[in-house]
Design an enzyme around this catalytic site. Structure first.
Site, PDB file in Angstrom:
ATOM      1  N   LEU A 156       0.760  -0.847   0.230  1.00 29.32           N
ATOM      2  CA  LEU A 156      -0.336  -0.049   0.078  1.00 29.32           C
ATOM      3  C   LEU A 156       1.170   1.293   0.032  1.00 29.32           C
TER       4      LEU A 156
ATOM      5  N   ASN B 210       1.565   2.834  -2.235  1.00 30.00           N
ATOM      6  CA  ASN B 210       1.476   3.882  -3.526  1.00 30.00           C
ATOM      7  C   ASN B 210      -0.069   3.051  -4.096  1.00 30.00           C
TER       8      ASN B 210
ATOM      9  N   LEU C 164       7.008  -6.968  -0.408  1.00 27.20           N
ATOM     10  CA  LEU C 164       7.849  -7.912  -1.431  1.00 27.20           C
ATOM     11  C   LEU C 164       9.515  -8.026  -0.282  1.00 27.20           C
TER      12      LEU C 164
ATOM     13  N   PHE D 256       3.032  -6.867 -10.511  1.00 28.94           N
ATOM     14  CA  PHE D 256       3.269  -5.594 -11.280  1.00 28.94           C
ATOM     15  C   PHE D 256       3.726  -4.132 -10.281  1.00 28.94           C
TER      16      PHE D 256
ATOM     17  N   SER E   1       7.369  -1.827 -19.788  1.00 26.88           N
ATOM     18  CA  SER E   1       6.855  -0.949 -20.603  1.00 26.88           C
ATOM     19  C   SER E   1       7.569  -0.222 -22.078  1.00 26.88           C
TER      20      SER E   1
ATOM     21  N   THR F 270       9.017   2.088 -21.875  1.00 24.80           N
ATOM     22  CA  THR F 270      10.032   3.132 -21.648  1.00 24.80           C
ATOM     23  C   THR F 270      11.828   1.837 -21.769  1.00 24.80           C
TER      24      THR F 270
ATOM     25  N   TYR G 264      13.863   4.310 -13.139  1.00 29.19           N
ATOM     26  CA  TYR G 264      13.047   3.853 -13.594  1.00 29.19           C
ATOM     27  C   TYR G 264      12.995   2.937 -14.655  1.00 29.19           C
TER      28      TYR G 264
ATOM     29  N   LYS H  35      13.687  -2.147 -15.422  1.00 27.30           N
ATOM     30  CA  LYS H  35      12.388  -2.248 -16.282  1.00 27.30           C
ATOM     31  C   LYS H  35      13.518  -3.228 -16.609  1.00 27.30           C
TER      32      LYS H  35
ATOM     33  N   ASN I 257       1.456   3.366 -22.744  1.00 25.39           N
ATOM     34  CA  ASN I 257       0.502   5.057 -21.790  1.00 25.39           C
ATOM     35  C   ASN I 257      -0.883   4.551 -21.774  1.00 25.39           C
TER      36      ASN I 257
ATOM     37  N   ASN J 177       1.735  12.668 -12.743  1.00 22.70           N
ATOM     38  CA  ASN J 177       2.982  13.523 -12.875  1.00 22.70           C
ATOM     39  C   ASN J 177       2.015  13.006 -14.766  1.00 22.70           C
TER      40      ASN J 177
ATOM     41  N   ARG K 177       1.626  10.122 -27.964  1.00 23.43           N
ATOM     42  CA  ARG K 177       1.941   8.562 -27.374  1.00 23.43           C
ATOM     43  C   ARG K 177       0.789   8.033 -27.526  1.00 23.43           C
TER      44      ARG K 177
HETATM   45  P1  NAD Z   1       0.683   2.157  -9.193  1.00 21.33           P
HETATM   46  O1  NAD Z   1       1.563   2.056  -8.204  1.00 21.33           O
HETATM   47  O2  NAD Z   1      -0.577   2.239  -9.078  1.00 21.33           O
HETATM   48  O3  NAD Z   1       0.448  -0.466  -8.597  1.00 21.33           O
HETATM   49  C1  NAD Z   1       2.369  -0.325  -8.459  1.00 21.33           C
HETATM   50  C2  NAD Z   1       1.623  -0.912  -6.750  1.00 21.33           C
HETATM   51  O4  NAD Z   1       2.660  -1.774  -6.380  1.00 21.33           O
HETATM   52  C3  NAD Z   1       1.524  -0.387  -5.846  1.00 21.33           C
HETATM   53  O5  NAD Z   1       0.366  -0.331  -5.131  1.00 21.33           O
HETATM   54  C4  NAD Z   1       2.155  -0.167  -4.217  1.00 21.33           C
HETATM   55  O6  NAD Z   1       1.327   0.067  -3.241  1.00 21.33           O
HETATM   56  C5  NAD Z   1       3.014  -2.100  -5.283  1.00 21.33           C
HETATM   57  N1  NAD Z   1       4.280  -1.509  -4.038  1.00 21.33           N
HETATM   58  C6  NAD Z   1       4.619  -1.447  -4.955  1.00 21.33           C
HETATM   59  N2  NAD Z   1       6.378  -1.692  -3.681  1.00 21.33           N
HETATM   60  C7  NAD Z   1       5.921  -2.662  -3.949  1.00 21.33           C
HETATM   61  C8  NAD Z   1       6.961  -3.821  -2.693  1.00 21.33           C
HETATM   62  N3  NAD Z   1       7.680  -3.473  -2.613  1.00 21.33           N
HETATM   63  N4  NAD Z   1       6.286  -4.465  -1.680  1.00 21.33           N
HETATM   64  C9  NAD Z   1       4.851  -4.651  -2.240  1.00 21.33           C
HETATM   65  N5  NAD Z   1       4.055  -4.029  -2.669  1.00 21.33           N
HETATM   66  C10 NAD Z   1       4.253  -2.747  -3.224  1.00 21.33           C
HETATM   67  O7  NAD Z   1       1.557   1.578 -10.844  1.00 21.33           O
HETATM   68  P2  NAD Z   1       0.784   1.052 -11.806  1.00 21.33           P
HETATM   69  O8  NAD Z   1       0.089   2.405 -13.014  1.00 21.33           O
HETATM   70  O9  NAD Z   1      -0.419   0.418 -11.759  1.00 21.33           O
HETATM   71  O10 NAD Z   1       1.350   0.292 -12.289  1.00 21.33           O
HETATM   72  C11 NAD Z   1       1.648  -1.209 -12.315  1.00 21.33           C
HETATM   73  C12 NAD Z   1       3.135  -1.241 -12.735  1.00 21.33           C
HETATM   74  O11 NAD Z   1       3.298  -0.983 -14.088  1.00 21.33           O
HETATM   75  C13 NAD Z   1       4.150  -1.132 -12.023  1.00 21.33           C
HETATM   76  O12 NAD Z   1       5.438  -1.844 -12.621  1.00 21.33           O
HETATM   77  C14 NAD Z   1       4.810   0.131 -13.601  1.00 21.33           C
HETATM   78  O13 NAD Z   1       6.105   0.267 -13.051  1.00 21.33           O
HETATM   79  C15 NAD Z   1       4.338  -0.784 -14.755  1.00 21.33           C
HETATM   80  N6  NAD Z   1       3.974   0.078 -15.951  1.00 21.33           N
HETATM   81  C16 NAD Z   1       2.839   1.230 -15.146  1.00 21.33           C
HETATM   82  C17 NAD Z   1       2.465   2.292 -16.067  1.00 21.33           C
HETATM   83  C18 NAD Z   1       2.279   3.256 -16.264  1.00 21.33           C
HETATM   84  O14 NAD Z   1       2.505   3.990 -16.830  1.00 21.33           O
HETATM   85  N7  NAD Z   1       1.113   3.165 -15.179  1.00 21.33           N
HETATM   86  C19 NAD Z   1       3.443   2.197 -17.779  1.00 21.33           C
HETATM   87  C20 NAD Z   1       4.313   1.100 -17.902  1.00 21.33           C
HETATM   88  C21 NAD Z   1       4.510   0.674 -17.070  1.00 21.33           C
HETATM   89  C1  WQD Z   2       2.398  12.071 -22.190  1.00 21.28           C
HETATM   90  C2  WQD Z   2       2.473  12.987 -23.067  1.00 21.28           C
HETATM   91  C3  WQD Z   2       4.351  14.828 -21.947  1.00 21.28           C
HETATM   92  C4  WQD Z   2       2.153  15.930 -17.960  1.00 21.28           C
HETATM   93  C5  WQD Z   2       5.131   8.063 -18.899  1.00 21.28           C
HETATM   94  C6  WQD Z   2       6.682   7.189 -18.553  1.00 21.28           C
HETATM   95  C7  WQD Z   2       6.186   6.324 -18.940  1.00 21.28           C
HETATM   96  C8  WQD Z   2       5.563   4.768 -18.839  1.00 21.28           C
HETATM   97  C9  WQD Z   2       3.884   5.649 -19.074  1.00 21.28           C
HETATM   98  C10 WQD Z   2       5.935   3.655 -17.373  1.00 21.28           C
HETATM   99  C11 WQD Z   2       4.604  13.569 -22.857  1.00 21.28           C
HETATM  100  C12 WQD Z   2       2.555  15.242 -22.083  1.00 21.28           C
HETATM  101  C13 WQD Z   2       2.971  15.025 -19.431  1.00 21.28           C
HETATM  102  C14 WQD Z   2       1.937  17.110 -18.447  1.00 21.28           C
HETATM  103  C15 WQD Z   2       2.675  17.405 -20.425  1.00 21.28           C
HETATM  104  N1  WQD Z   2       5.337   4.921 -17.689  1.00 21.28           N
HETATM  105  N2  WQD Z   2       2.129  15.763 -20.958  1.00 21.28           N
HETATM  106  N3  WQD Z   2       2.156  17.888 -19.448  1.00 21.28           N
HETATM  107  O1  WQD Z   2       5.950  10.399 -20.383  1.00 21.28           O
HETATM  108  O2  WQD Z   2       4.667   9.630 -22.519  1.00 21.28           O
HETATM  109  O3  WQD Z   2       5.622   7.964 -19.661  1.00 21.28           O
HETATM  110  O4  WQD Z   2       4.559   7.042 -18.008  1.00 21.28           O
HETATM  111  O5  WQD Z   2       6.596   2.631 -17.420  1.00 21.28           O
HETATM  112  O6  WQD Z   2       8.033   5.003 -18.657  1.00 21.28           O
HETATM  113  O7  WQD Z   2       7.761   7.694 -18.900  1.00 21.28           O
HETATM  114  O8  WQD Z   2       3.486   9.593 -19.962  1.00 21.28           O
HETATM  115  O9  WQD Z   2       1.182  11.230 -19.236  1.00 21.28           O
HETATM  116  O10 WQD Z   2       3.159  11.754 -18.609  1.00 21.28           O
HETATM  117  O11 WQD Z   2       2.973  12.363 -20.966  1.00 21.28           O
HETATM  118  O12 WQD Z   2       2.436  18.107 -22.036  1.00 21.28           O
HETATM  119  O13 WQD Z   2       1.360  17.808 -17.649  1.00 21.28           O
HETATM  120  O14 WQD Z   2       1.868  14.055 -22.289  1.00 21.28           O
HETATM  121  O15 WQD Z   2       5.263  15.692 -22.083  1.00 21.28           O
HETATM  122  O16 WQD Z   2       3.972  14.087 -24.073  1.00 21.28           O
HETATM  123  P1  WQD Z   2       5.083   9.667 -20.181  1.00 21.28           P
HETATM  124  P2  WQD Z   2       3.402  11.479 -19.535  1.00 21.28           P
END
Ligand code: NAD
Ligand code: WQD
Length: 341
Positions: free
Chosen positions: A34, A36, A60, A81, A125, A127, A149, A153, A179, A198, A231
């Site tokens: 919990l 995040n 974990l 996740f 991701s 990324t 970050y 990955k 995204n 963010n 994106r």
């Molecule tokens: P999120 O932060 O909402 O969910 C991640 C969960 O992991 C959270 O509930 C947090 O409390 C839990 N957590 C973190 N560290 C932990 C630990 N050490 N032990 C137990 N629980 C832990 O994020 P999300 O957006 O649901 O993303 C899930 C996964 O997908 C992540 O690995 C993230 O890197 C990846 N991902 C997310 C995005 C995105 O844009 N949201 C994009 C690409 C990849």
């Molecule tokens: C999208 C577009 C910004 C916010 C991120 C991580 C990536 C993945 C997904 C985990 C871009 C623009 C954004 C704002 C803006 N996460 N923007 N004003 O950067 O593509 O990806 O989330 O793996 O690793 O980097 O997503 O939603 O932040 O941005 O103009 O306040 O929106 O410049 O073009 P991003 P984002």
């Protein structure tokens, strides 16, 4: 009955995946510390599905606790996740990111192997494609990353490749998300960022609901059709369904493998197009200003999603309007996310 362990299952993508798993008849065990997310999500999952997950609030990094959970349950596969995910924050506290994301994964893999659980779906991701690959991104491209970050990955993908080479009982799907945005159509679960969002869609949603004055558009001079970043946005429910397809493939294939799959729509939208779609969904203008580029951003990327379509029999079913409609329903009905007041 065999059970699916979901680490990070109370988070944004994890919670939506739990809903889809329950609705398809899986038994679900969630581990989350919990850090995040909010335990209220568990009640919401129950309201949507009329079923509940088995929840352990555990870190974990606590190997003893994780081992005890594997001893207690008959786990068939893990969807992993859990992790910290804020790109900017990862440049400020890189060692925290490495420890949380890498150490926890190594401990998890160790416990899985001890209990003979080798089916794993990992949250990777887009990324991992770094900044030098052409678009659309294809799974065989070389990997790199520009943030701590992102490097977690790339490294975890490498850990898993090496583990598979050494021991072919590992059976792994690396899901590279583009995204993820939107929310469950019920409006009961969605993205609930801590503090200032963010990412683009939650920021726009908070402007629309009156929590933020205006959106800063990061860069209007990119070499894209309207100058703003492009994106590949994907509805979080489509993304959740991709995990079920990956689990099904791991379960049914006769030979183990490690395969990466892009989960994206295969189509890019600019920041201005997302703003316009959100304005349509919420019926009001979104105040914004074009500002300087955000460090580390690239102009444009989107997925080649053909491998997931061919091998997982998965493709997106929802478009940008659906994403904005559901993000707005969630935001407007839960202006403070999962917190009360
Ligand atoms: P999120 O932060 O909402 O969910 C991640 C969960 O992991 C959270 O509930 C947090 O409390 C839990 N957590 C973190 N560290 C932990 C630990 N050490 N032990 C137990 N629980 C832990 O994020 P999300 O957006 O649901 O993303 C899930 C996964 O997908 C992540 O690995 C993230 O890197 C990846 N991902 C997310 C995005 C995105 O844009 N949201 C994009 C690409 C990849
Ligand atoms: C999208 C577009 C910004 C916010 C991120 C991580 C990536 C993945 C997904 C985990 C871009 C623009 C954004 C704002 C803006 N996460 N923007 N004003 O950067 O593509 O990806 O989330 O793996 O690793 O980097 O997503 O939603 O932040 O941005 O103009 O306040 O929106 O410049 O073009 P991003 P984002």
């Amino acid at each position: 009955m065999k059970q699916i362990l979901v680490t990070g299952g109370t988070g944004f993508i994890g919670s939506h995946t739990c809903v889809e798993l329950l609705e398809q008849g899986y038994q679900v065990i969630v581990i989350d510390n919990l850090c995040n997310s909010n335990a209220e999500v568990l009640n919401r999952i129950e309201t949507i599905t009329q079923q509940s997950v088995i929840f352990y609030q555990a870190d974990l990094l606590d190997k003893v606790a994780i081992d005890a959970i594997f001893t207690k349950h008959d786990i068939e596969a893990v969807i992993h996740f859990a992790g910290l995910k804020a790109v900017g924050e990862s440049t400020q506290i890189p060692l925290t990111y490495y420890h949380n994301n890498l150490t926890s994964t190594l401990l998890l893999l160790d416990v899985m192997a001890k209990h003979q659980v080798f089916n794993l779906v990992f949250s990777s991701s887009a990324t991992v494609y770094g900044e030098n690959n052409p678009i659309p991104y294809v799974e065989h491209f070389p990997l790199s990353s520009t943030s701590p970050y992102g490097r977690t990955k790339v490294m975890i993908e490498q850990f898993l490749q090496d583990a598979f080479v050494a021991d072919s009982r590992w059976n792994v799907a690396l899901l590279r998300y583009f995204n993820p945005v939107g929310a469950h159509p019920s409006g009961l679960i969605g993205e609930d960022p801590n503090g200032v969002p963010n990412n683009l869609m939650p920021y726009i949603a908070q402007v629309a609901v009156g929590k933020r004055d205006k959106l800063s558009v990061f860069g209007g001079d990119y070499p894209t059709h309207d100058g703003t970043g492009v994106r590949d946005y994907i509805h979080v429910v489509d993304l959740a369904l991709g995990h079920i397809k990956a689990l099904e493939r791991l379960a049914k294939q006769t030979k183990t493998s490690i395969e990466a799959y892009n989960l994206g729509a295969g189509k890019g939208y600019s920041v201005l197009e997302v703003i316009a779609a959100f304005e349509k969904a919420c019926g009001q203008p979104i105040s914004y200003g074009i500002e300087s580029r955000r460090a580390g951003d690239i102009a444009e990327f989107y997925a080649d999603a053909s491998k997931a379509k061919a091998k997982l029999e998965w493709q997106v079913s929802m478009n940008l309007d659906d994403m904005c409609r559901d993000a707005w329903k969630w935001q407007s009905e839960n202006p403070n996310g999962f917190s009360e007041g």
